[in-house]
Write a protein that holds these residues in place. Structure first.
Motif, PDB file in Angstrom:
ATOM      1  N   ALA A 377       0.834  -1.353  -0.397  1.00 59.20           N
ATOM      2  CA  ALA A 377       0.210   0.327  -0.132  1.00 59.20           C
ATOM      3  C   ALA A 377       0.958   1.299   0.269  1.00 59.20           C
ATOM      4  N   ALA A 378       1.573   1.259   0.672  1.00 61.42           N
ATOM      5  CA  ALA A 378       2.804   2.384   0.904  1.00 61.42           C
ATOM      6  C   ALA A 378       3.131   2.529  -0.417  1.00 61.42           C
ATOM      7  N   HIS A 379       3.987   1.924  -1.037  1.00 63.85           N
ATOM      8  CA  HIS A 379       4.581   1.710  -2.143  1.00 63.85           C
ATOM      9  C   HIS A 379       3.700   2.156  -3.515  1.00 63.85           C
ATOM     10  N   ALA A 380       2.726   1.790  -2.862  1.00 67.47           N
ATOM     11  CA  ALA A 380       1.100   1.947  -4.260  1.00 67.47           C
ATOM     12  C   ALA A 380       1.778   3.368  -4.638  1.00 67.47           C
ATOM     13  N   ALA A 381       1.393   3.909  -2.429  1.00 68.84           N
ATOM     14  CA  ALA A 381       0.850   5.333  -2.523  1.00 68.84           C
ATOM     15  C   ALA A 381       2.417   6.343  -3.182  1.00 68.84           C
ATOM     16  N   ASP A 382       3.635   6.166  -2.871  1.00 72.00           N
ATOM     17  CA  ASP A 382       5.079   6.846  -3.788  1.00 72.00           C
ATOM     18  C   ASP A 382       5.015   6.854  -5.145  1.00 72.00           C
ATOM     19  N   LEU A 383       4.735   5.414  -5.847  1.00 69.62           N
ATOM     20  CA  LEU A 383       4.231   5.049  -7.249  1.00 69.62           C
ATOM     21  C   LEU A 383       3.545   6.882  -7.961  1.00 69.62           C
ATOM     22  N   ALA A 384       2.212   6.534  -6.950  1.00 68.03           N
ATOM     23  CA  ALA A 384       1.102   7.429  -7.370  1.00 68.03           C
ATOM     24  C   ALA A 384       1.728   8.828  -6.819  1.00 68.03           C
ATOM     25  N   ARG A 385       2.562   9.230  -5.651  1.00 75.06           N
ATOM     26  CA  ARG A 385       2.623  10.559  -6.060  1.00 75.06           C
ATOM     27  C   ARG A 385       3.924  11.095  -6.810  1.00 75.06           C
ATOM     28  N   HIS A 386       4.582  10.323  -7.705  1.00 78.34           N
ATOM     29  CA  HIS A 386       5.866  10.727  -7.935  1.00 78.34           C
ATOM     30  C   HIS A 386       7.365  10.429  -7.079  1.00 78.34           C
ATOM     31  N   ARG A 387       7.001   9.955  -5.978  1.00 73.32           N
ATOM     32  CA  ARG A 387       8.379  10.371  -5.784  1.00 73.32           C
ATOM     33  C   ARG A 387       9.389   9.839  -6.047  1.00 73.32           C
ATOM     34  N   PRO A 388      11.131  10.688  -5.449  1.00 72.73           N
ATOM     35  CA  PRO A 388      11.935   9.916  -6.391  1.00 72.73           C
ATOM     36  C   PRO A 388      12.195   9.339  -5.579  1.00 72.73           C
ATOM     37  N   GLY A 389      12.690   8.185  -6.769  1.00 75.57           N
ATOM     38  CA  GLY A 389      13.522   6.739  -6.945  1.00 75.57           C
ATOM     39  C   GLY A 389      12.629   6.054  -6.227  1.00 75.57           C
ATOM     40  N   ALA A 390      10.938   6.192  -6.420  1.00 73.22           N
ATOM     41  CA  ALA A 390      10.529   5.207  -6.301  1.00 73.22           C
ATOM     42  C   ALA A 390       9.883   4.001  -7.081  1.00 73.22           C
ATOM     43  N   ARG A 391      10.420   4.055  -8.511  1.00 73.45           N
ATOM     44  CA  ARG A 391       9.281   3.565  -9.781  1.00 73.45           C
ATOM     45  C   ARG A 391      10.866   2.687  -9.716  1.00 73.45           C
ATOM     46  N   ASP A 392      12.342   2.883  -8.926  1.00 78.40           N
ATOM     47  CA  ASP A 392      13.617   2.308  -9.620  1.00 78.40           C
ATOM     48  C   ASP A 392      13.329   1.037  -9.680  1.00 78.40           C
ATOM     49  N   ARG A 393      12.340  -0.245  -8.600  1.00 78.59           N
ATOM     50  CA  ARG A 393      12.880  -1.274  -7.942  1.00 78.59           C
ATOM     51  C   ARG A 393      11.741  -1.553  -9.151  1.00 78.59           C
ATOM     52  N   ASP A 394      10.121  -1.546  -8.800  1.00 78.13           N
ATOM     53  CA  ASP A 394       9.467  -1.913  -9.928  1.00 78.13           C
ATOM     54  C   ASP A 394       9.672  -2.514 -11.456  1.00 78.13           C
ATOM     55  N   ASP A 395      10.826  -0.892 -11.601  1.00 82.05           N
ATOM     56  CA  ASP A 395      11.178  -1.088 -13.322  1.00 82.05           C
ATOM     57  C   ASP A 395      12.057  -2.349 -13.254  1.00 82.05           C
ATOM     58  N   ALA A 396      13.407  -2.364 -12.807  1.00 84.84           N
ATOM     59  CA  ALA A 396      14.035  -3.158 -12.190  1.00 84.84           C
ATOM     60  C   ALA A 396      13.043  -5.319 -12.080  1.00 84.84           C
ATOM     61  N   LEU A 397      12.399  -4.915 -11.179  1.00 83.05           N
ATOM     62  CA  LEU A 397      11.659  -5.936 -11.423  1.00 83.05           C
ATOM     63  C   LEU A 397      11.276  -6.269 -12.345  1.00 83.05           C
ATOM     64  N   SER A 398      10.449  -5.748 -13.266  1.00 84.79           N
ATOM     65  CA  SER A 398       9.987  -5.520 -14.220  1.00 84.79           C
ATOM     66  C   SER A 398      11.114  -5.989 -15.657  1.00 84.79           C
ATOM     67  N   TYR A 399      11.879  -5.894 -15.896  1.00 83.98           N
ATOM     68  CA  TYR A 399      12.966  -6.336 -16.050  1.00 83.98           C
ATOM     69  C   TYR A 399      13.635  -7.762 -16.359  1.00 83.98           C
ATOM     70  N   ALA A 400      13.861  -7.926 -14.685  1.00 85.12           N
ATOM     71  CA  ALA A 400      13.954  -9.038 -14.452  1.00 85.12           C
ATOM     72  C   ALA A 400      13.254 -10.546 -15.030  1.00 85.12           C
ATOM     73  N   ARG A 401      11.970  -9.625 -15.223  1.00 80.83           N
ATOM     74  CA  ARG A 401      11.197 -10.201 -15.650  1.00 80.83           C
ATOM     75  C   ARG A 401      11.188 -10.826 -17.139  1.00 80.83           C
ATOM     76  N   PHE A 402      11.230  -9.158 -17.992  1.00 80.90           N
ATOM     77  CA  PHE A 402      11.506 -10.147 -18.819  1.00 80.90           C
ATOM     78  C   PHE A 402      12.169 -10.544 -19.593  1.00 80.90           C
ATOM     79  N   LEU A 403      13.483 -10.601 -18.511  1.00 78.62           N
ATOM     80  CA  LEU A 403      14.947 -10.994 -19.090  1.00 78.62           C
ATOM     81  C   LEU A 403      15.106 -12.360 -18.010  1.00 78.62           C
ATOM     82  N   PHE A 404      13.684 -13.050 -17.821  1.00 76.12           N
ATOM     83  CA  PHE A 404      13.815 -14.239 -17.339  1.00 76.12           C
ATOM     84  C   PHE A 404      14.631 -14.538 -16.463  1.00 76.12           C
ATOM     85  N   ASP A 405      15.247 -13.161 -15.766  1.00 75.67           N
ATOM     86  CA  ASP A 405      16.185 -13.178 -14.291  1.00 75.67           C
ATOM     87  C   ASP A 405      15.577 -13.453 -13.324  1.00 75.67           C
TER      88      ASP A 405
END
Length: 478
Positions: A377-405
């Motif tokens: 919940a807190a992380h979703a709020a950080d994403l919605a409020r565009h807090r600094p660096g909040a999306r980095d982990r989401d993007d990294a996990l998405s790359y890991a998912r797409f690259l099958f790591d």
């Protein structure tokens, strides 16, 4: 030596020498709060530490604390604390409630709950113990905790008297002082529950659901007197500023059901909490405001607007809110929905709810489930409020998912153990950690694998994505 020993000693020495011309006896200054230093223009080491964690400038952190829009709960006696900030300019935080009851639990069980809470990402913890050796449990928790610890002092006060009617301001001040000296970083004080508000709850379905609020209601109705915490608020402030304890002004009249949301009693108390906020700020004492409770989704934004209006943008610390009353056993879910929404609208900290809410005392696994739900919940709020660096982990996990790591995908998740166990339930062999499919789709129906093949047909590879993935990992793992 603990992290903060040298920081605190330096400040106390400086204040003592500056306040004593002979410098033969160094006395503790009357006010050691982070707000006090911030209003003097000082950037404390705690502010610098918070700034680094938040990826913000230390000056911004100082200014937010000075104006009362952020707090750094950091009692000078909690030496092993790793300072953190609570405020709308910072990432959304979560609190985990632990503590025993009159019927169950002991020190070792509460320490295990603390360990689970901190391990899975709780930013603070509250010891809500109501039975047994309350001071001993609290000391063990503070000594073991790198995160701020909060309490509700009226619980311990009640354990020292025979009846609720025997509570007194003298006993409360004694308990508050003892807890402050022990290292409690913030305390819930239900000073906004006034005698004239009690008739307002008569038409509610669930009456008063705050334990502190209900105890004070019994005391006021018996003695026909005003709330002693309200009448002696300045005396509490004087204790708090000596130790740097932050107020968590309690919502003793919060709604305990959807039907009671946003009613006259709730907002009457909130207005008094705003009055008390200003009084605390006159002492340079830090304040956050506790909020509901049970609130339907269409009223959640209103809660934040009213709190900002009536309490001068002091940080808002909310329990959930639960958005429906029909799911006992799943209230970590009903409340996480409301928590994500209220965090998006501007609440600064979310108090978790476990699956045991309304049903019993949480165990260590209930704590884990509550923390995970609220980290989401807190992380979703950080994403919605565009807090600094909040999306980095989401993007990294998405790359890991797409690259099958698969291993990185597990590591980057909020609960790596559960993610790995669910994957390995059907494909346990290490061979499948490099496979371009999972057991849901298999090799032929995996959309991401098919995308790889389509791009390969056009002469494209995954090198660019791999490079961006590595760059993101470096940011996330700092």
């Amino acid at each position: 030596m603990s992290l903060r020993d040298a920081w605190i000693e330096k400040r106390l020495q400086t204040a003592g020498v500056n306040g004593n011309r002979n410098a033969s006896k160094v006395e503790r200054p009357e006010n050691v709060s982070q707000m006090h230093y911030a209003r003097l223009g000082v950037v404390t080491e705690e502010m610098q530490y918070v700034a680094k964690r938040e990826k913000l400038s230390a000056e911004l952190v100082r200014d937010e604390v000075a104006r009362g829009r952020a707090i750094i709960p950091a009692n000078i006696h909690h030496k092993n604390l790793e300072p953190m900030g609570i405020g709308v300019a910072f990432k959304c935080k979560i609190n985990a409630n632990i503590g025993n009851s009159a019927t169950t639990s002991n020190i070792s069980e509460e320490l295990e709950k603390l360990h689970r809470a901190v391990h899975y990402g709780a930013d603070t913890a509250m010891d809500l113990s109501t039975g047994g050796a309350i001071p001993e449990i609290r000391k063990a928790i503070i000594d073991a905790s790198p995160v701020p610890i909060g309490t509700v002092p009226i619980y311990e006060a009640l354990s020292r008297v025979r009846r609720t009617e025997d509570l007194s301001i003298e006993l409360m001040l004694e308990v508050i002082e003892e807890q402050a000296e022990q290292g409690v970083d913030y305390m819930t004080i239900h000073a906004g529950v006034l005698r004239e508000f009690l008739p307002m709850v008569r038409n509610r379905i669930t009456g008063i659901v705050s334990r502190g609020g209900s105890l004070l209601a019994v005391w006021m109705s018996h003695h026909k007197k005003q709330n002693f915490l309200y009448e002696h608020f300045d005396e509490i402030c004087k204790i708090f500023k000596k130790h740097d304890v932050s107020f968590s002004l309690g919502d003793g009249l919060r709604p305990g059901s959807i039907a009671d949301a946003s009613d006259e009693a709730q907002f009457a108390e909130l207005k008094i909490l705003g009055e008390l906020t200003q009084k605390a700020w006159e002492h340079d004492v830090q304040v956050m405001i506790e909020g509901p409770g049970h609130i339907p989704m269409d009223q959640i934004e209103l809660q934040v607007k009213k709190e900002n209006e009536l309490c001068y943008e002091a940080p808002f610390y909310t329990l959930g809110p639960l958005v429906t009353d029909i799911a006992p056993g799943y209230d970590h879910i009903t409340s996480a929905i409301g928590a994500a929404m209220i965090g998006w609208h501007g609440a600064s900290m979310l108090c978790y709810v476990t699956p045991k809410e309304h049903l019993g005392l949480p165990n260590a696994d209930d704590v884990r489930q509550g923390v995970i739900a609220y980290k989401i919940a807190a992380h979703a709020a950080d994403l919605a409020r565009h807090r600094p660096g909040a999306r980095d982990r989401d993007d990294a996990l998405s790359y890991a998912r797409f690259l099958f790591d698969w291993n990185k995908q597990f590591e980057l998740s909020l609960d790596p153990e559960t993610a790995r166990a669910m994957h390995d339930e059907t494909l346990p062999d290490d061979f499948y950690k490099d496979a371009k499919f999972c057991s849901m789709c298999g090799p032929k129906f995996c959309s991401m694998n098919q995308t790889h093949l389509a791009e390969a047909n056009d002469g494209l590879d995954q090198q660019a994505r791999q490079e961006k993935f590595v760059q993101l990992l470096a940011k996330v793992e700092k």
